[in-house]
Design a protein around this motif. Structure first.
Motif, PDB file in Angstrom:
ATOM      1  N   ALA A 279       0.840  -1.203   0.000  1.00 57.78           N
ATOM      2  CA  ALA A 279       0.000   0.000   0.000  1.00 57.78           C
ATOM      3  C   ALA A 279       0.873   1.250   0.000  1.00 57.78           C
ATOM      4  CB  ALA A 279      -0.927  -0.007   1.205  1.00 57.78           C
ATOM      5  N   LYS A 280       1.931   1.230   0.812  1.00 57.00           N
ATOM      6  CA  LYS A 280       2.793   2.404   0.855  1.00 57.00           C
ATOM      7  C   LYS A 280       3.479   2.627  -0.491  1.00 57.00           C
ATOM      8  CE  LYS A 280       6.662   4.831   2.523  1.00 57.00           C
ATOM      9  NZ  LYS A 280       7.760   5.044   3.439  1.00 57.00           N
ATOM     10  N   ILE A 281       3.946   1.543  -1.092  1.00 54.07           N
ATOM     11  CA  ILE A 281       4.625   1.646  -2.379  1.00 54.07           C
ATOM     12  C   ILE A 281       3.691   2.234  -3.434  1.00 54.07           C
ATOM     13  CG2 ILE A 281       5.416   0.177  -4.282  1.00 54.07           C
ATOM     14  CD1 ILE A 281       6.867  -1.528  -2.139  1.00 54.07           C
ATOM     15  N   CYS A 282       2.436   1.753  -3.446  1.00 55.41           N
ATOM     16  CA  CYS A 282       1.460   2.277  -4.411  1.00 55.41           C
ATOM     17  C   CYS A 282       1.201   3.753  -4.149  1.00 55.41           C
ATOM     18  CB  CYS A 282       0.146   1.496  -4.344  1.00 55.41           C
ATOM     19  SG  CYS A 282       0.316  -0.196  -4.940  1.00 55.41           S
TER      20      CYS A 282
ATOM     21  N   ALA B 101      -8.110   2.163  -2.512  1.00 57.14           N
ATOM     22  CA  ALA B 101      -8.598   3.500  -2.853  1.00 57.14           C
ATOM     23  C   ALA B 101      -8.778   4.342  -1.585  1.00 57.14           C
ATOM     24  CB  ALA B 101      -9.916   3.396  -3.616  1.00 57.14           C
ATOM     25  N   LYS B 102      -9.336   3.720  -0.554  1.00 63.98           N
ATOM     26  CA  LYS B 102      -9.550   4.396   0.735  1.00 63.98           C
ATOM     27  C   LYS B 102      -8.210   4.892   1.306  1.00 63.98           C
ATOM     28  CE  LYS B 102     -12.665   2.926   4.468  1.00 63.98           C
ATOM     29  NZ  LYS B 102     -13.077   1.656   5.126  1.00 63.98           N
ATOM     30  N   ILE B 103      -7.204   4.013   1.252  1.00 58.17           N
ATOM     31  CA  ILE B 103      -5.883   4.365   1.800  1.00 58.17           C
ATOM     32  C   ILE B 103      -5.260   5.513   1.008  1.00 58.17           C
ATOM     33  CG2 ILE B 103      -3.512   3.509   2.067  1.00 58.17           C
ATOM     34  CD1 ILE B 103      -4.811   0.711   2.637  1.00 58.17           C
ATOM     35  N   LEU B 104      -5.296   5.410  -0.297  1.00 60.13           N
ATOM     36  CA  LEU B 104      -4.743   6.495  -1.123  1.00 60.13           C
ATOM     37  C   LEU B 104      -5.449   7.809  -0.805  1.00 60.13           C
ATOM     38  CD1 LEU B 104      -4.507   4.761  -4.647  1.00 60.13           C
ATOM     39  CD2 LEU B 104      -2.643   5.126  -3.016  1.00 60.13           C
ATOM     40  N   ASN B 105      -6.767   7.736  -0.649  1.00 59.64           N
ATOM     41  CA  ASN B 105      -7.538   8.970  -0.449  1.00 59.64           C
ATOM     42  C   ASN B 105      -7.319   9.604   0.923  1.00 59.64           C
ATOM     43  OD1 ASN B 105      -8.463   8.758  -3.031  1.00 59.64           O
ATOM     44  ND2 ASN B 105     -10.371   7.724  -2.461  1.00 59.64           N
ATOM     45  N   MET B 106      -6.782   8.833   1.860  1.00 61.55           N
ATOM     46  CA  MET B 106      -6.425   9.388   3.168  1.00 61.55           C
ATOM     47  C   MET B 106      -4.972   9.805   3.200  1.00 61.55           C
ATOM     48  SD  MET B 106      -8.170   6.848   5.866  1.00 61.55           S
ATOM     49  CE  MET B 106      -7.599   7.923   7.212  1.00 61.55           C
TER      50      MET B 106
ATOM     51  N   ASN C 205     -12.689   7.459  -9.602  1.00 58.36           N
ATOM     52  CA  ASN C 205     -11.777   6.305  -9.583  1.00 58.36           C
ATOM     53  C   ASN C 205     -11.944   5.402 -10.806  1.00 58.36           C
ATOM     54  OD1 ASN C 205     -10.572   3.635  -8.688  1.00 58.36           O
ATOM     55  ND2 ASN C 205      -9.979   4.999  -7.016  1.00 58.36           N
ATOM     56  N   PRO C 206     -10.834   5.047 -11.454  1.00 56.59           N
ATOM     57  CA  PRO C 206     -10.908   4.321 -12.725  1.00 56.59           C
ATOM     58  C   PRO C 206     -11.128   2.819 -12.600  1.00 56.59           C
ATOM     59  CG  PRO C 206      -8.618   4.771 -12.184  1.00 56.59           C
ATOM     60  CD  PRO C 206      -9.445   5.438 -11.115  1.00 56.59           C
ATOM     61  N   VAL C 207     -11.175   2.300 -11.368  1.00 56.49           N
ATOM     62  CA  VAL C 207     -11.312   0.849 -11.211  1.00 56.49           C
ATOM     63  C   VAL C 207     -12.784   0.484 -11.041  1.00 56.49           C
ATOM     64  CG1 VAL C 207     -10.657  -1.151  -9.833  1.00 56.49           C
ATOM     65  CG2 VAL C 207      -9.048   0.744 -10.152  1.00 56.49           C
ATOM     66  N   PRO C 208     -13.317  -0.377 -11.927  1.00 56.68           N
ATOM     67  CA  PRO C 208     -14.724  -0.762 -11.834  1.00 56.68           C
ATOM     68  C   PRO C 208     -15.062  -1.303 -10.445  1.00 56.68           C
ATOM     69  CG  PRO C 208     -13.771  -1.607 -13.873  1.00 56.68           C
ATOM     70  CD  PRO C 208     -12.644  -1.039 -13.049  1.00 56.68           C
ATOM     71  N   GLY C 209     -16.177  -0.835  -9.893  1.00 57.76           N
ATOM     72  CA  GLY C 209     -16.628  -1.369  -8.617  1.00 57.76           C
ATOM     73  C   GLY C 209     -16.168  -0.596  -7.404  1.00 57.76           C
ATOM     74  N   VAL C 210     -15.203   0.303  -7.583  1.00 56.72           N
ATOM     75  CA  VAL C 210     -14.706   1.052  -6.421  1.00 56.72           C
ATOM     76  C   VAL C 210     -15.653   2.193  -6.058  1.00 56.72           C
ATOM     77  CG1 VAL C 210     -12.891   2.638  -5.674  1.00 56.72           C
ATOM     78  CG2 VAL C 210     -12.287   0.404  -6.603  1.00 56.72           C
TER      79      VAL C 210
END
Lengths: 333, 333, 333, 333
Positions: free
Chosen positions: C205-208, D238-243, D255-260
């Motif tokens: 997750a961190k890498i992403c 997605a949640k982690i990136l957004n935080m 978000n470009p990933v289907p279902g997210v």
């Protein structure tokens, strides 16, 4: 004019010649054969490239009618007895074969279509050869305007080599049955004169060549750098690449690593050669062509940006093989 | 063993030879000269590359001791009278010169250091040549382990060409005074055998070469595509590039545009040749080397990602020159 | 030990908590609630990040058992009354909850599996949290070894923010029913503690995140630079981007253009923040992950190479937002 | 005309407003307030974007004078009682405020400067707003010509959102004291109307925004894909990136990933939204700007080439977030 056309008629008796190295012997033969009837040739743009090109024409016995926006650069020629004109229009009035060698599309437009441009006074049947490297669509536009005046336009940008030694390659676009006439003059200035197709195709060919050149030069620099950092000897690595499928002009003729080859810019602190700024400019033209033809050029684009960055990092006047130094150098701030 | 070492002593009487194409005639001479004393050679890994390589050794008169994880691939050799071993250890017991040709670092580690690996039974003084393309750091590790057993390890990955016709290039890393011994065998399978330096340098050289190859292949595909979309004739454009500074192996020997050259994969629907998956793998090794040596490889990285994408778009089994098709194709959904 | 496990049992009574900002109030509540039973926590690696993290644990009332390869960095803690151990093994003997914060995969392997490593003396039931940013496959390997000893391993790399102010985000991978126990400690050092899945997923997750961060930072720098050169006012452009679809953390919270925002590294000559070298390292890990999972990362790769080049151009110690300066600066040589 | 100018004078009594979301309530207030004096507005270009924009103007009480090269698209408006003109010149004769919404630079030049263009009949003091996304240098050229006729030109390209719901952002370039007049009309069609500076700066701002958007969208797709292939759950990632610091509009709003996420093109097979072809076009404009201003845009260039390739791979009509699908899909041929 009649003489000139007659001359060109004679020249077109030469066998159609494209894509092969012309034997130096036969070139000399042609030139001496036509010596008698040599009429003056116009030459506009006497910068780094134009200057030695003009001198090679003189060496081959052509009297010149010269023009440059900076009058100072014409002095040398005037003192040597050549005729200096007051404007491109003036050149067009005095010569029916004109070579232009200018730094950008804007300059070519100005010299042809400007207030005192060639088109104001161009004679019917004149042959106008633009050796500038510019946008192919501009070449096509100029050709149309020239054609309206009853004259002939060809684009003939120059690639590689040194202008002084006449070791240039011309890539020529225009009507095929005028190619021999163009080749008569261009053959005095370059060892290769290649016919590429309709007007604009000289530019397109040069753009494609220089894009591939930039890509393989950066690739060579990356591969040599990676090998050296992995412990390989630079000369041995170059030898291996050159015997293998990685071989390219940048690795076997113009190696970017100092000390690997003699007589190339990398062994002379990247002085001389083909400047980074010029490569960035050509890659900009490749980018424009790719965008307008909707062609994907992934490596071409990245190469463009690398040369763009180098220009703002102090490499603008160094030879484009200095990308090796750019990738390698480790400054300590 | 004594015989074998004696043989290798004899072989080392050959003149040291690196970096030049060996004349086919002299190769035949060497091979027939040593025919009398030919002892069996071990060969492990009989896949797409290993199979024709092994056959070329047989043609040159070497009896083989063969092994592959898939017993079926050995059948053909067994029927032809060659000896098949039950494990890498078994091969090491029966032969003191062994060639390994395996698909990945993991496989090389298994074959050398595994439970039934070569190292379990390797004889002192044996010559172990790994022709797999793997991480140079793995080659170095294997070399250390082999050395502990009193044997010699060399990495000798293969580049370009066709294994069947023996038209391969070997890039060899290892102790220099054992190079002649390695060259005796490798010269039967490849027309070029190049000494690159200490152990691991064969891998490094191959990685650098293939990275440059990938970059110039993609560059050629981009330049040809851009030219064609700009209206140039493909054959003429190739000719121009090959006379100019854009010239490279990918443009003059392996042109990626169908119809430009005969006898290359692009003229055979990209069948045969060097698969996209293999190129992606080699570029992954280049990436690893660059990351661990902190070398910037901008074009090398983009090339890697392009081949990575091609692998997931149905190009994995096509020749790597199919990047031209990938960049060009216009599907209609 | 029993006490400690009892404590962790109590801690696991906390509601499972992932992905939301924990109110500062409740954090304080939890911490004071467990104050009574606070047993010593091991802490290994007291560098730039580890030092302030350890201090935050102390502030929350945890006695520490400290270790670092450089004994000097422990002095400060010793003088403040904390206990300093002689090796990682020594730490493991004295504490059953240990946090490690180390610069590389190799260091983590050494501290866990080395001659005096944690695993030599780890107690059954211990909780080992590695906050280093390393290769996820190494985390998984370490977890296996730890599990064999009857202990629990979690990877919990840190992202963004300032360690001193406790404003960090931990991304945690490991067995889900041990997450609460990890969160008790990590919540003292970071305002966000996020559960990401099985062991290694914290690293992934961190890498992403950091790959996306690097890409959007460079994208912001390019867009701001292009706008400024096109004549737009930097502050106004930032405002527009932040109201539009170009909005990202790099544009609205950490803008790389000097003078656009206060209190960020770009307004302090790119001092402080997250160093270019660290970003290059994380992008190297992203590259490794992408190569091993065969995932195409075009922009991620180019971003990696850009930070790699910056490292050799004097930017290694500047904040990673200095890519704006790198792209913009025009030196005159 | 006097009425119109009077109206515009009244409108300019509105408080200067830039860069903040206008409350829907106050917008309604303004519009009803000026209802009485609403004079007809010209509208040229009724394609995918122009059609709903025109309808929103009608909803706000403005009578329209319409024109499109394809007469069919005007039918619907004619039947609803709106006036249809015979040419852009005809529109200019009947309305002193005109909005143009055209697909390319060439179309804008034709509509303004063509044989039956606006400039043939434009009235002094007219306000001409071009909402097309075109080359900023073309906007500047048009502005000069319009100014010569005593009228006012503003560029006001549109970004993001859905035209139907009036949820657009206009980025406006032109003389600042005419901004309020432009904003009166644009505010009926978009929720954000942002003043960007002199003529052409609307285009520049949009180009910068969309380049950053493309980069962060591809970055999000790469990061999500890498995470998913590494075993992370897409929604959790997605949640982690957004935080965290990877947060961007493409990750948290689109978000470009289907279902997210619900209600975005990725959850509707990439239907609707902003087409890949349009993004490729905007990136071509960014490339042109970068080349002419000599700005390095490494990621912007690669993003351009990625969308260029997608266009030839069947993605041209899909939303630009389909880059996730493009990077991910594994076809089997």
């Amino acid at each position: 004019m009649a003489a000139s056309l007659g001359f060109r008629g004679a020249a077109s008796g030469l066998r159609y010649w494209s894509g092969r190295r012309r034997p130096v012997g036969s070139l000399a033969a042609v030139c001496s054969r036509s010596m008698a009837s040599k009429t003056p040739v116009g030459f506009i743009g006497l910068g780094n490239m134009g200057n030695p090109m003009a001198k090679n024409l003189i060496k081959h016995g052509y009297p010149l009618i010269l023009y440059d926006v900076f009058p100072d650069v014409c002095k040398e020629f005037k003192e040597a007895g050549e005729q200096v004109a007051s404007s491109p229009a003036d050149v067009a009035e005095k010569a029916d074969r004109i070579i232009t060698m200018l730094p950008s599309s804007m300059n070519s437009i100005e010299v042809y279509s400007g207030a005192n441009g060639i088109l104001k006074k161009v004679k019917k049947g004149s042959l106008l050869i633009d050796s500038s490297t510019i946008d192919p669509s501009v070449s096509k536009e100029l050709a149309k305007e020239v054609e309206k005046m009853g004259a002939v336009f060809m684009d003939a940008p120059v690639s590689g080599g040194a202008a002084r030694s006449g070791n240039l390659t011309f890539m020529v676009g225009g009507v095929e049955n005028e190619f021999a006439a163009a080749q008569e003059l261009l053959g005095c200035m370059g060892s290769n004169v290649l016919y590429c197709g309709a007007v604009g195709s000289g530019q397109s060919a040069k753009i494609c060549n220089n894009m591939l050149l930039a890509i393989s030069m950066i690739g060579t620099a990356e591969a040599m750098n990676l090998g050296i950092r992995s412990g390989l000897d630079p000369k041995l690595l170059a030898k291996i690449l050159n015997m293998s499928s990685g071989r390219c002009w940048s690795s076997d003729t113009y190696n970017p690593v100092p000390g690997v080859m003699d007589g190339v810019p990398s062994s002379n602190n990247y002085q001389g050669g083909f400047g980074t700024t010029l490569m960035a400019k050509d890659l900009g033209l490749a980018q424009d062509s790719a965008t307008s033809t909707k062609t994907p050029i992934l490596l071409g684009s990245v190469a463009h940006q690398i040369y763009r960055m180098m220009c703002s990092k102090g490499y603008s006047k160094k030879d484009f093989s200095s990308v090796f130094q750019y990738l390698r150098e480790e400054e300590t701030f």
